[in-house]
Design an enzyme around this catalytic site. Sequence first.
Site, PDB file in Angstrom:
ATOM      1  N   ALA A  86       5.934  -0.668  -2.560  1.00 23.88           N
ATOM      2  CA  ALA A  86       5.303  -1.879  -2.029  1.00 23.88           C
ATOM      3  C   ALA A  86       4.190  -1.507  -1.053  1.00 23.88           C
ATOM      4  O   ALA A  86       4.296  -0.519  -0.314  1.00 23.88           O
ATOM      5  CB  ALA A  86       6.351  -2.743  -1.331  1.00 23.88           C
ATOM      6  N   PHE A  87       3.121  -2.296  -1.067  1.00 23.68           N
ATOM      7  CA  PHE A  87       1.988  -2.126  -0.154  1.00 23.68           C
ATOM      8  C   PHE A  87       1.336  -0.750  -0.294  1.00 23.68           C
ATOM      9  O   PHE A  87       0.818  -0.197   0.664  1.00 23.68           O
ATOM     10  CB  PHE A  87       2.418  -2.373   1.300  1.00 23.68           C
ATOM     11  CG  PHE A  87       3.150  -3.664   1.500  1.00 23.68           C
ATOM     12  CD1 PHE A  87       2.508  -4.882   1.374  1.00 23.68           C
ATOM     13  CD2 PHE A  87       4.510  -3.654   1.773  1.00 23.68           C
ATOM     14  CE1 PHE A  87       3.192  -6.074   1.542  1.00 23.68           C
ATOM     15  CE2 PHE A  87       5.203  -4.839   1.943  1.00 23.68           C
ATOM     16  CZ  PHE A  87       4.544  -6.065   1.825  1.00 23.68           C
ATOM     17  N   ARG A  88       1.387  -0.196  -1.516  1.00 22.14           N
ATOM     18  CA  ARG A  88       0.806   1.116  -1.821  1.00 22.14           C
ATOM     19  C   ARG A  88       1.494   2.255  -1.061  1.00 22.14           C
ATOM     20  O   ARG A  88       0.951   3.354  -0.942  1.00 22.14           O
ATOM     21  CB  ARG A  88      -0.711   1.147  -1.527  1.00 22.14           C
ATOM     22  CG  ARG A  88      -1.493   0.015  -2.152  1.00 22.14           C
ATOM     23  CD  ARG A  88      -1.486   0.046  -3.661  1.00 22.14           C
ATOM     24  NE  ARG A  88      -2.205   1.194  -4.197  1.00 22.14           N
ATOM     25  CZ  ARG A  88      -2.225   1.533  -5.488  1.00 22.14           C
ATOM     26  NH1 ARG A  88      -1.537   0.846  -6.365  1.00 22.14           N
ATOM     27  NH2 ARG A  88      -2.914   2.574  -5.885  1.00 22.14           N
ATOM     28  N   LEU A  89       2.690   1.994  -0.560  1.00 20.39           N
ATOM     29  CA  LEU A  89       3.460   3.032   0.129  1.00 20.39           C
ATOM     30  C   LEU A  89       4.392   3.672  -0.901  1.00 20.39           C
ATOM     31  O   LEU A  89       5.603   3.439  -0.919  1.00 20.39           O
ATOM     32  CB  LEU A  89       4.231   2.442   1.313  1.00 20.39           C
ATOM     33  CG  LEU A  89       3.349   1.810   2.397  1.00 20.39           C
ATOM     34  CD1 LEU A  89       4.187   1.188   3.493  1.00 20.39           C
ATOM     35  CD2 LEU A  89       2.391   2.856   2.980  1.00 20.39           C
ATOM     36  N   HIS A  90       3.804   4.487  -1.770  1.00 12.81           N
ATOM     37  CA  HIS A  90       4.527   5.057  -2.897  1.00 12.81           C
ATOM     38  C   HIS A  90       5.478   6.160  -2.444  1.00 12.81           C
ATOM     39  O   HIS A  90       5.331   6.736  -1.362  1.00 12.81           O
ATOM     40  CB  HIS A  90       3.539   5.642  -3.911  1.00 12.81           C
ATOM     41  CG  HIS A  90       2.403   4.727  -4.234  1.00 12.81           C
ATOM     42  ND1 HIS A  90       2.589   3.453  -4.711  1.00 12.81           N
ATOM     43  CD2 HIS A  90       1.054   4.903  -4.131  1.00 12.81           C
ATOM     44  CE1 HIS A  90       1.418   2.881  -4.912  1.00 12.81           C
ATOM     45  NE2 HIS A  90       0.466   3.735  -4.555  1.00 12.81           N
TER      46      HIS A  90
END
Length: 201
Positions: A176-180
């Site tokens: 989520a939110f590009r927090l891979h």
Amino acid sequence: MSDRTGIFAGDDPFEIARQWLGEAEASEPNDPNAMALATVDEQGLPNVRMVLLKTIAEDSIVFYTNYESAKGREIDGQGKAAMVLHWKSLRRQVRMRGLVTREEGPEADAYFASRSLQSRLGAWASEQSRPLASRQSLMAKVAKITATKGVSPDRPPYWGGYRIIPLEIEFWADGAFRLHDRFVWRREKIGDAWNILRLNP
């Protein structure tokens, strides 16, 4: 304490990759084993193309091609390659890079024999990556090969497998939110123990 749990858990990166591929086979609409293969030529200029992964072995991955193709010449020249499997349905990818050897023994013979007759004849007819006058000339060559090789052509001497033995494997999952989530397995040389690190997204 490691937070490498869930889909990232395990002590064998090849087994994790096999599990992810198995999940992709159930969810990906086409060619879940399609991988982008990167090589470099003698000037260091990179090339990338899609090929089909055939095997995730105990310590390597295997794909097949024409040894005289651009990719084959570049692999034989450098002895190294990188690849990535990306599955949109799972929002995951696996990257590997390492050393490459040929797979041209009984395993290559068995895989070639398992292919459709048209694919086997095509392997004999195609001078992969080299200029072609026309599709008509290619089909004429296929017809000639069919007449001479018959219904049970053997494996061409210039066609076989390549085995990538990775020095680095990265598992990536969308967050989520590009927090891979990213975990990389690294080793200095083949046979060394893996060093596993979580990477920033």
